[in-house]
Design a protein around this motif. Structure first.
Motif, mmCIF file in Angstrom:
data_model
loop_
_atom_site.group_PDB
_atom_site.id
_atom_site.type_symbol
_atom_site.label_atom_id
_atom_site.label_comp_id
_atom_site.label_asym_id
_atom_site.label_seq_id
_atom_site.Cartn_x
_atom_site.Cartn_y
_atom_site.Cartn_z
ATOM 1 N N LYS A 31 0.817 -1.225 0.000
ATOM 2 C CA LYS A 31 0.000 0.000 0.000
ATOM 3 C C LYS A 31 0.842 1.262 0.000
ATOM 4 O O LYS A 31 0.344 2.343 -0.305
ATOM 5 C CB LYS A 31 -0.949 0.000 1.197
ATOM 6 N N SER A 33 2.978 1.979 -2.080
ATOM 7 C CA SER A 33 3.142 2.387 -3.474
ATOM 8 C C SER A 33 1.939 3.221 -3.909
ATOM 9 O O SER A 33 0.792 2.822 -3.683
ATOM 10 C CB SER A 33 3.261 1.154 -4.373
ATOM 11 N N PRO A 34 2.177 4.364 -4.548
ATOM 12 C CA PRO A 34 1.055 5.197 -4.978
ATOM 13 C C PRO A 34 0.237 4.552 -6.105
ATOM 14 O O PRO A 34 -0.914 4.917 -6.333
ATOM 15 C CB PRO A 34 1.715 6.486 -5.464
ATOM 16 N N ASP A 35 0.800 3.553 -6.779
ATOM 17 C CA ASP A 35 0.101 2.886 -7.877
ATOM 18 C C ASP A 35 -0.909 1.850 -7.391
ATOM 19 O O ASP A 35 -1.748 1.398 -8.166
ATOM 20 C CB ASP A 35 1.099 2.189 -8.812
ATOM 21 N N VAL A 36 -0.849 1.478 -6.130
ATOM 22 C CA VAL A 36 -1.721 0.431 -5.590
ATOM 23 C C VAL A 36 -2.885 1.077 -4.862
ATOM 24 O O VAL A 36 -2.704 1.864 -3.940
ATOM 25 C CB VAL A 36 -0.935 -0.490 -4.624
ATOM 26 N N SER A 37 -4.093 0.715 -5.296
ATOM 27 C CA SER A 37 -5.266 1.256 -4.619
ATOM 28 C C SER A 37 -6.017 0.166 -3.856
ATOM 29 O O SER A 37 -6.500 0.394 -2.767
ATOM 30 C CB SER A 37 -6.207 1.928 -5.631
#
Length: 119
Positions: A31, A33-37
Motif C-alpha cells: 500500500k 506504493s502510490p500505484d496500488v489502490s
C-alpha cells in the motif's frame, strides 16, 4: 547439519501452504506504493509466499557459498558476496554492499579528490 538436510527443510517449507511472513506487513509495504489502490487477498497471499520463497533462496544460496558452513551460520558478508557474485542477485548490490573499513573509504575519497584536482 548437512547441505542435504538444509535443502530438505527448505523444500518442505516451500511446499507448505503456510506462510511465516506477516501478511499485514506485506500489505503495508504494498500500500505504500502510490500505484496500488486495492489489494486482492489472493494477490496478497501470493506476494507474501513469493517473498518468503525468494528470501529462502537467497539465504540458501548464500549459505552454500558462505564461510559459516561449518558452524551453520549465515553472515552479512555471505549475503553481500552472493549479491555481488551471482547474476540472479545483482539487483541487490546497492542494498547489500560489501562492508569496507572507514580508513579504506577515506583513502578512496582522498584519491577521488586528487583525481578531480588533476582534471
Amino acid at each position: 547439519m548437512s547441505d542435504r538436510n538444509m535443502e530438505e527443510k527448505v523444500e518442505q517449507a516451500s511446499n507448505s501452504k503456510n506462510i511465516s511472513l506477516p501478511m499485514s506487513r506485506v500489505r503495508l509495504i504494498m500500500k505504500s506504493s502510490p500505484d496500488v489502490s486495492c489489494i486482492n487477498q489472493d494477490a496478497l497471499f501470493l506476494t507474501t509466499k513469493a517473498t518468503e520463497l525468494f528470501v529462502q533462496h537467497l539465504a540458501l544460496s548464500s549459505y552454500k557459498n558462505g564461510s559459516g558452513k561449518g558452524s551453520n551460520t549465515l553472515s552479512y558478508s555471505d549475503l553481500a558476496r552472493a549479491a555481488e557474485e551471482s547474476e540472479t542477485f545483482q539487483f541487490l548490490t546497492d542494498i547489500l554492499p560489501k562492508k569496507i573499513l572507514a580508513r579504506d573509504y577515506l583513502k578512496s575519497l582522498e584519491e577521488m579528490d586528487k583525481d578531480d584536482d588533476n582534471l
